[in-house]
Motif scaffolding. Structure first.
Motif, PDB file in Angstrom:
ATOM      1  N   LEU A 119       0.829  -1.208   0.000  1.00  0.00           N
ATOM      2  CA  LEU A 119       0.000   0.000   0.000  1.00  0.00           C
ATOM      3  C   LEU A 119       0.860   1.254   0.000  1.00  0.00           C
ATOM      4  CD1 LEU A 119      -2.741   1.477   0.295  1.00  0.00           C
ATOM      5  CD2 LEU A 119      -2.504   1.184   2.781  1.00  0.00           C
ATOM      6  N   LEU A 120       1.883   1.307   0.853  1.00  0.00           N
ATOM      7  CA  LEU A 120       2.747   2.483   0.934  1.00  0.00           C
ATOM      8  C   LEU A 120       3.486   2.723  -0.379  1.00  0.00           C
ATOM      9  CD1 LEU A 120       4.285   1.951   4.495  1.00  0.00           C
ATOM     10  CD2 LEU A 120       2.463   3.529   3.859  1.00  0.00           C
ATOM     11  N   LEU A 121       4.026   1.659  -0.954  1.00  0.00           N
ATOM     12  CA  LEU A 121       4.765   1.808  -2.213  1.00  0.00           C
ATOM     13  C   LEU A 121       3.835   2.146  -3.375  1.00  0.00           C
ATOM     14  CD1 LEU A 121       7.350  -1.108  -1.876  1.00  0.00           C
ATOM     15  CD2 LEU A 121       7.791   1.342  -1.652  1.00  0.00           C
ATOM     16  N   LEU A 122       2.595   1.665  -3.315  1.00  0.00           N
ATOM     17  CA  LEU A 122       1.634   2.016  -4.354  1.00  0.00           C
ATOM     18  C   LEU A 122       1.297   3.506  -4.304  1.00  0.00           C
ATOM     19  CD1 LEU A 122      -0.280   1.159  -6.624  1.00  0.00           C
ATOM     20  CD2 LEU A 122      -1.982   0.583  -4.880  1.00  0.00           C
ATOM     21  N   PHE A 274       2.063  12.931   5.825  1.00  0.00           N
ATOM     22  CA  PHE A 274       1.246  12.580   6.989  1.00  0.00           C
ATOM     23  C   PHE A 274       0.378  11.374   6.660  1.00  0.00           C
ATOM     24  CE2 PHE A 274       1.899  16.667   9.298  1.00  0.00           C
ATOM     25  CZ  PHE A 274       2.020  16.133  10.574  1.00  0.00           C
ATOM     26  N   GLY A 275      -0.170  11.352   5.455  1.00  0.00           N
ATOM     27  CA  GLY A 275      -0.976  10.211   5.032  1.00  0.00           C
ATOM     28  C   GLY A 275      -0.178   8.921   5.031  1.00  0.00           C
ATOM     29  N   LEU A 276       1.083   8.982   4.615  1.00  0.00           N
ATOM     30  CA  LEU A 276       1.926   7.784   4.629  1.00  0.00           C
ATOM     31  C   LEU A 276       2.177   7.292   6.054  1.00  0.00           C
ATOM     32  CD1 LEU A 276       4.605   8.610   1.882  1.00  0.00           C
ATOM     33  CD2 LEU A 276       2.691   7.007   1.726  1.00  0.00           C
ATOM     34  N   VAL A 277       2.336   8.237   6.988  1.00  0.00           N
ATOM     35  CA  VAL A 277       2.511   7.841   8.394  1.00  0.00           C
ATOM     36  C   VAL A 277       1.277   7.102   8.891  1.00  0.00           C
ATOM     37  CG1 VAL A 277       2.731   8.706  10.752  1.00  0.00           C
ATOM     38  CG2 VAL A 277       4.177   9.649   8.944  1.00  0.00           C
ATOM     39  N   PHE A 278       0.081   7.635   8.609  1.00  0.00           N
ATOM     40  CA  PHE A 278      -1.154   6.971   9.006  1.00  0.00           C
ATOM     41  C   PHE A 278      -1.279   5.613   8.322  1.00  0.00           C
ATOM     42  CE2 PHE A 278      -2.585  11.077  10.602  1.00  0.00           C
ATOM     43  CZ  PHE A 278      -3.369  10.699  11.683  1.00  0.00           C
ATOM     44  N   ALA A 279      -0.988   5.565   7.030  1.00  0.00           N
ATOM     45  CA  ALA A 279      -1.129   4.316   6.284  1.00  0.00           C
ATOM     46  C   ALA A 279      -0.165   3.246   6.764  1.00  0.00           C
ATOM     47  CB  ALA A 279      -0.928   4.569   4.785  1.00  0.00           C
ATOM     48  N   SER A 280       0.962   3.660   7.330  1.00  0.00           N
ATOM     49  CA  SER A 280       1.921   2.687   7.855  1.00  0.00           C
ATOM     50  C   SER A 280       1.506   2.145   9.212  1.00  0.00           C
ATOM     51  CB  SER A 280       3.306   3.333   7.969  1.00  0.00           C
ATOM     52  OG  SER A 280       3.327   4.300   9.015  1.00  0.00           O
ATOM     53  N   GLY A 281       0.492   2.757   9.821  1.00  0.00           N
ATOM     54  CA  GLY A 281       0.085   2.360  11.165  1.00  0.00           C
ATOM     55  C   GLY A 281       0.748   3.192  12.242  1.00  0.00           C
ATOM     56  N   GLY A 282       1.670   4.085  11.844  1.00  0.00           N
ATOM     57  CA  GLY A 282       2.333   4.972  12.791  1.00  0.00           C
ATOM     58  C   GLY A 282       3.333   4.309  13.696  1.00  0.00           C
ATOM     59  N   THR A 283       3.729   3.090  13.379  1.00  0.00           N
ATOM     60  CA  THR A 283       4.641   2.347  14.255  1.00  0.00           C
ATOM     61  C   THR A 283       6.073   2.316  13.749  1.00  0.00           C
ATOM     62  OG1 THR A 283       4.108   0.258  13.137  1.00  0.00           O
ATOM     63  CG2 THR A 283       2.754   0.871  15.045  1.00  0.00           C
ATOM     64  N   GLN A 284       6.316   2.844  12.560  1.00  0.00           N
ATOM     65  CA  GLN A 284       7.655   2.791  11.974  1.00  0.00           C
ATOM     66  C   GLN A 284       8.346   4.143  12.156  1.00  0.00           C
ATOM     67  OE1 GLN A 284       8.002   0.961   8.109  1.00  0.00           O
ATOM     68  NE2 GLN A 284       6.024  -0.046   8.311  1.00  0.00           N
TER      69      GLN A 284
END
Length: 328
Positions: A119-122, A274-284
């Protein structure tokens, strides 16, 4: 990313001892109308921006294809692959984890993490492809537009490192899964692909098991993505108005988020990350640090651009902020 962000933060501090650092950082950030004639040494044409997106599309597409293949393989593998996969990871990474110790994630968690990376890479693929299109078909750079050589090198590095940062915690598993798919030796037999399963069946269940906040992050990314495209269209339309019979002139941008901030295209970039942070789950942590660098870098660039607008136009809108609506 954290080190680069701290440099930008230090350059923004109003401390006299840090003025040389500020001058160096700003010299690297400036381009186009902000690049003073006295800073013309060690520069390259601003049209070299296209190189960033050619590199970004090539590298991100490779990572996306590899991550998708790995996730499909992990999804379609048999239930017994958890033990085999753990042994495989231990063999290739040297990890001393034993089966059942809990240090190797379960197969269900591996599947979710794999599809999160996809999802992140897409999302990043949508960004670099659109930026390449804009660079070739929408935006135009004058023959005299330049940017600093160091800024050019930083841009090339960014579009290699940013996609990698989106999957750095899973890259080992991705490469092992991919090797297991394409090889004919022990790796393929260890991963135990089920020959009776059709590859498209993986899309029936695993990608849709992502958490709601990950899809919310994707929507936030697409919101910023759309507005950045609109803002770049506005800037491109102004470029045709900036040429006059007496030379080059400049026009105040209006429309979309430009009605609120001077650097609407920078604001939309921040929204996307910010959207990528949310999409990653915020744990990375790596993605948080990536966001920190993007924000601090664009903060400096927006401050310079806003001050330039204020000095250039006496009638510049007084209620317009530099980067963040109603705040800054």
């Amino acid at each position: 990313w954290l080190g680069a962000a701290l440099i930008c933060v230090a350059a923004a501090l109003p401390i006299k001892a840090l003025h040389p650092l500020r001058s160096l950082v700003l010299a690297c950030c400036r381009r186009g109308k902000l690049l003073y004639s006295s800073s013309s040494s060690f520069t390259v044409p601003q049209s070299f921006f296209t190189h960033f997106y050619v590199v970004g599309v090539t590298w991100n597409t490779l990572l996306l294809a590899t991550a998708t293949l790995s996730s499909c393989m992990c999804t379609l593998s048999s239930a017994t692959d958890g033990i085999q996969f753990s042994a495989l990871v231990e063999q290739f990474t040297g990890a001393g984890a034993s089966a059942g110790s809990g240090s190797i994630p379960s197969m269900a968690k591996q599947k979710q993490r794999g599809w999160t990376v996809v999802l992140l890479l897409l999302l990043m693929e949508l960004q670099v492809c659109r930026r390449l299109y804009e660079s070739l078909m929408v935006l135009s750079y004058g023959p005299d537009a330049r940017m600093h050589l160091l800024g050019y090198l930083v841009g090339l590095f960014f579009y290699v490192a940013a996609p990698l940062s989106l999957c750095c915690q899973e890259i080992g598993e991705i490469m092992i899964n991919t090797l297991g798919t394409v090889s004919q030796g022990r790796l393929r037999s260890s991963c135990a692909w089920n020959p009776d399963t059709r590859w498209w069946e993986c899309f029936h269940y695993s990608p849709w098991r992502l958490n709601w906040y990950q899809w919310l992050g994707a929507l936030l990314f697409l919101w910023g993505w759309y507005h950045q495209y609109k803002c770049h269209q506005i800037l491109a339309s102004l470029s045709s108005e900036e040429e006059s019979g007496e030379g080059k002139t400049y026009v105040i941008p209006y429309g979309d988020w430009f009605d609120k901030v001077s650097c609407a295209h920078y604001l939309s970039e921040i929204v996307m990350y910010f959207g990528l942070v949310f999409a990653s789950g915020g744990t990375q942590a790596t993605i948080w640090f990536l966001l920190a660098w993007v924000f601090s870098n664009l903060y400096l660039a927006a401050k310079e651009t806003h001050e330039w607008y204020l000095s250039k136009f006496e009638n510049y809108p007084k209620n317009r902020k530099a980067l963040i609506p109603f705040l800054y």
